[in-house]
Write an enzyme that holds these catalytic residues in place. Structure first.
Site, PDB file in Angstrom:
ATOM      1  N   GLY A   1     -48.659 -19.450 -18.139  1.00  0.00           N
ATOM      2  CA  GLY A   1     -47.424 -18.726 -18.426  1.00  0.00           C
ATOM      3  C   GLY A   1     -46.156 -19.329 -17.873  1.00  0.00           C
TER       4      GLY A   1
ATOM      5  N   LYS B   1     -44.182 -21.715 -19.070  1.00  0.00           N
ATOM      6  CA  LYS B   1     -43.153 -21.823 -20.100  1.00  0.00           C
ATOM      7  C   LYS B   1     -42.812 -20.446 -20.664  1.00  0.00           C
ATOM      8  CE  LYS B   1     -44.519 -26.510 -21.262  1.00  0.00           C
ATOM      9  NZ  LYS B   1     -45.755 -26.462 -20.454  1.00  0.00           N
TER      10      LYS B   1
ATOM     11  N   ASP C   1     -47.502 -25.133 -27.044  1.00  0.00           N
ATOM     12  CA  ASP C   1     -47.787 -26.176 -26.050  1.00  0.00           C
ATOM     13  C   ASP C   1     -49.252 -26.552 -26.260  1.00  0.00           C
ATOM     14  OD1 ASP C   1     -47.876 -27.880 -23.928  1.00  0.00           O
ATOM     15  OD2 ASP C   1     -47.648 -26.352 -22.377  1.00  0.00           O
TER      16      ASP C   1
ATOM     17  N   CYS D   1     -47.928 -32.471 -23.313  1.00  0.00           N
ATOM     18  CA  CYS D   1     -47.662 -33.300 -22.134  1.00  0.00           C
ATOM     19  C   CYS D   1     -48.423 -34.618 -22.283  1.00  0.00           C
ATOM     20  CB  CYS D   1     -48.022 -32.580 -20.837  1.00  0.00           C
ATOM     21  SG  CYS D   1     -49.733 -32.030 -20.731  1.00  0.00           S
TER      22      CYS D   1
END
Length: 396
Positions: free
Chosen positions: A234, A236, A295, A348
């Protein structure tokens, strides 16, 4: 503990991790079994272990093998430590340095293959070269060092100047990060952050600056309906809540609900309203979101400074598996974007196959969507490696 005893502990832990034990689990188990070790000892040993994992191949090559001793020995040698004072074989110190080890340590790392110099699995060298071009070696060298400790100022409760003052009162020195007005970088006493009032009262969150930039890139604003589709812990989600200033509807979902188990407590501390969806409520949602933030699961190559063991766990088969998964996640998440809304894809990862190629494939299958903007960050920009793309859904 003596400096030599710390080295011995790090050697043992690295051997355990190289044999397959998760790093955090090995460190926690060692700490529980070693009550004699103080907080400074534990911190120093942790640093030795993670430094060894980041530079496993280059240090192992210099030290003579893929072992804890070779890695720690070479690490001390590259720091110009007095090896004879540390490797004495007395008490808890490691055994003395052998003549054979001294000969190996006398080599120049420039004699090693490129992938060894850059601490990279061999199969990934062409991936990095094709993804990053001429910057690939500089990026990989940057990832051989420790990542900075960054904080995100929670604008629901504070501002950057106030957060810096409260942090300083608890012994944590932080300075602004120029690339983002809500970002701070800790320059002194990072291990005091979690106990500081700025953290416990929700004024700041630990979050890498590139991760913060990715959340800000989504463009969440007050009054919007926003879904964080792969919410995980959590971090982001909370950044999106801050951008929305407590106005609108913010939802979080993850295919593994256990990853979100701490999110309700984190949201309360941050003063954020977050609606956590289960599978049935997600399925009933429909195309109502101004922004769906994805993400996506990925190789994590951009975060290797923080999670170096992931580098050595990545094999070709695992890397291949991410592509189909990313395509599936993008397709699923797009269903919840309203006409004219945004689908924000982020990883990422530093690899083109997980980033630009995935966006290109999505757009080739949905020509009525368009790419509004994309951005890539590497550790040369100051934080983790990140990719983000903002896709616009067709109007009704």
């Amino acid at each position: 503990m003596t400096p030599g005893a710390r080295l011995s502990a790090a050697i043992g832990l690295l051997d355990e991790i190289l044999a397959g034990a998760p790093a955090e689990r090995a460190l926690s188990r060692w700490a529980r079994a070693s009550r004699f070790a103080g907080s400074k000892d534990r911190a120093a040993i942790r640093d030795l272990v993670f430094e060894g994992l980041r530079r496993r191949r280059s240090l192992g090559w210099l030290g003579g093998g893929d072992t804890g001793r070779a890695i720690v020995l070479a690490g001390q040698a590259t720091e110009a430590a007095d090896l004879d004072m540390l490797f004495t074989g007395q008490g808890y110190d490691p055994a003395p340095v052998t003549p054979e080890e001294r000969d190996l340590l006398g080599r120049s790392i420039s004699e090693a293959p490129t992938s060894v110099q850059l601490d990279l699995p061999d199969f990934l060298l062409p991936e990095f070269q094709s993804s990053l071009g001429g910057d690939f070696a500089d990026v990989l060298r940057e990832m051989q060092s420790r990542a900075p400790v960054d904080l995100r100022v929670n604008t629901l409760k504070s501002n950057r100047n106030a957060a810096m003052v409260v942090l300083a009162r608890d012994g944590v020195a932080a300075e602004p990060v120029a690339t983002l007005e809500t970002a701070l970088r800790v320059v002194e006493n990072p291990r005091l952050v979690n106990a500081s009032r700025a953290y416990t009262q929700g004024m700041v969150e630990l979050q890498d600056v590139s991760s913060q930039i990715a959340a800000a890139f989504a463009g969440a604003r007050p009054g919007m309906t926003v879904l964080d589709y792969c919410a995980g812990g959590g971090g982001k989600t909370l950044a999106l809540a801050s951008d929305m200033k407590g106005q609108g509807r913010l939802m979080a979902w993850d295919i593994n609900p256990r990853r979100m188990k701490d999110l309700p407590d984190r949201a309360r501390r941050a003063g954020a309203e977050i609606e956590i969806l289960d599978s049935s409520s997600r399925a009933a949602l429909g195309p109502v979101c101004d922004i769906v933030f994805v993400d996506a699961p990925c190789s994590g190559t951009g975060a290797w400074r923080r999670q170096p063991e992931g580098k050595w766990a990545l094999v070709p088969e695992r890397l291949e598996a991410f592509g189909p998964l990313q395509q599936t996640v993008l397709a699923e998440a797009s269903v919840f974007v309203r006409p004219g809304g945004r689908l924000v894809y982020a990883t990422c990862s530093l690899l083109k196959r997980e980033n630009e190629d995935q966006v290109a494939r999505f757009l080739s299958e949905r020509p009525d969507w368009r790419l509004e903007e994309e951005r890539r960050l590497t550790p040369l920009d100051g934080g983790d490696g990140f990719y983000m793309a903002r896709l616009v859904a067709p109007e009704a």
